[in-house]
Scaffold this motif. Sequence first.
Motif, PDB file in Angstrom:
ATOM      1  N   UNK A 156      97.681  56.838  48.744  1.00 38.21           N
ATOM      2  CA  UNK A 156      99.058  56.359  48.870  1.00 38.21           C
ATOM      3  C   UNK A 156      99.141  55.384  50.029  1.00 38.21           C
ATOM      4  N   UNK A 157     100.247  54.636  50.114  1.00 35.72           N
ATOM      5  CA  UNK A 157     100.409  53.783  51.283  1.00 35.72           C
ATOM      6  C   UNK A 157     100.677  54.666  52.504  1.00 35.72           C
ATOM      7  N   UNK A 158     100.532  54.115  53.682  1.00 36.84           N
ATOM      8  CA  UNK A 158     100.565  54.909  54.912  1.00 36.84           C
ATOM      9  C   UNK A 158     101.871  55.671  55.078  1.00 36.84           C
ATOM     10  N   UNK A 159     102.999  55.012  54.748  1.00 41.75           N
ATOM     11  CA  UNK A 159     104.294  55.687  54.890  1.00 41.75           C
ATOM     12  C   UNK A 159     104.424  56.883  53.968  1.00 41.75           C
TER      13      UNK A 159
ATOM     14  N   UNK B   3     104.619  60.932  54.866  1.00 36.10           N
ATOM     15  CA  UNK B   3     105.769  61.687  54.376  1.00 36.10           C
ATOM     16  C   UNK B   3     105.315  62.971  53.682  1.00 36.10           C
ATOM     17  N   UNK B   4     104.305  62.858  52.810  1.00 43.42           N
ATOM     18  CA  UNK B   4     103.797  64.036  52.098  1.00 43.42           C
ATOM     19  C   UNK B   4     103.112  65.011  53.053  1.00 43.42           C
ATOM     20  N   UNK B   5     102.420  64.485  54.047  1.00 45.04           N
ATOM     21  CA  UNK B   5     101.761  65.356  55.022  1.00 45.04           C
ATOM     22  C   UNK B   5     102.789  66.170  55.809  1.00 45.04           C
TER      23      UNK B   5
ATOM     24  N   UNK C 160      97.992  61.968  60.862  1.00 39.25           N
ATOM     25  CA  UNK C 160      99.076  60.987  60.713  1.00 39.25           C
ATOM     26  C   UNK C 160      98.483  59.584  60.800  1.00 39.25           C
ATOM     27  N   UNK C 161      98.935  58.700  59.915  1.00 39.17           N
ATOM     28  CA  UNK C 161      98.390  57.340  59.877  1.00 39.17           C
ATOM     29  C   UNK C 161      99.212  56.359  60.703  1.00 39.17           C
ATOM     30  N   UNK C 162     100.527  56.532  60.737  1.00 36.74           N
ATOM     31  CA  UNK C 162     101.401  55.614  61.475  1.00 36.74           C
ATOM     32  C   UNK C 162     101.957  56.318  62.710  1.00 36.74           C
ATOM     33  N   UNK C 163     101.828  55.644  63.851  1.00 35.14           N
ATOM     34  CA  UNK C 163     102.255  56.251  65.103  1.00 35.14           C
ATOM     35  C   UNK C 163     103.729  56.613  65.139  1.00 35.14           C
TER      36      UNK C 163
END
Length: 330
Positions: free
Chosen positions: A190-193, A197-199, A219-222
């Motif tokens: 999936x894309x990072x956002x 969100x799912x995590x 987490x991918x995005x800070x």
Amino acid sequence: MGHRLYVLFLRLPVMGRILFLAITLIIVFGIMIHLIEPKSFPSIFDGIWWAIITSSTVGYGDFYPATHAGRIVAVALILIGAGVLSAYFVSLAAATVTNQNAYLEGKIAFKGRRHMIIVGWNERSREVINQATHLDEESSIILIDETLSENPYTDKRVHFIKGKPYMDETLLKANIQHAKFALITADQSKNEGEADMYSILTLLAIKGIQQNVYCVIEILKGEQIPNARRAGADEVIQTNKQTSYVMINSLLEKGMSATVLSMLNQLKGGNLTFIPVPSEMIGKTFQSVNSQLLKERKLLIGIKVGEETKLNPPLTLSLNGTEQLLVICD
């Protein structure tokens, strides 16, 4: 009364009903042969023994009917009893195969305790499982994933649960109530956002069922780290930032990435860990504590105070016992 017993019989699983019929037939025919030929079958137990041997087509020959009536009973037992017993063993074999397939396909709930749950199947989770199974030969690992068709591991300590990790049904199958750790990896398909969100949604589901599970989330995005903290994450791993740090160090110092990985690889002797300040070292300086730890083959490289980690602090820094020591040891 008879109707109630009949209803209870129908509620039994198929294997239970067949087994009940087989036992009933064996007892009935055992009693019948004893009554018909008391000389050849002196006791009811001898009759039941003969019925078991005959219906299973073993035929020891230690007991056998001598009269026409007895032989008619034997024929009836062979025709009826052998069929019932065969149906039972066929059902038993089918149930075993079905159960094994269900286990491989992730449909069987886990019943153990103090296990580790890993969410998501990818190269990162593969490496975590490989290291965990080598470092701890007793603990079980539960892999939750909705894309796999079957368990990718033959190791019995790795139990696969197929399903959406943010659904209560899936987490209860993984026995989240009695889990010790949970690692939530990001879905990089999936894309990072969306992945974050799912995590976080999975984290909320886990903490909603069992607040005391120690949860590590990737987490991918800070910008999503505060949300992960609010959702109850005990530890957040920002993969992109860590990777970028290794990359820049490799650009500045050639070969640094291999060195960092070697230091973190538990299977190759790397052991970067936190230890408390020994009571006899409270009040001593960082330099003196380092000298003492070197005698124990432990290299002190920093300290952790609260959430802040300080690498290579001043040698004259006095330790008051509230710190954790960051060391490399055997």
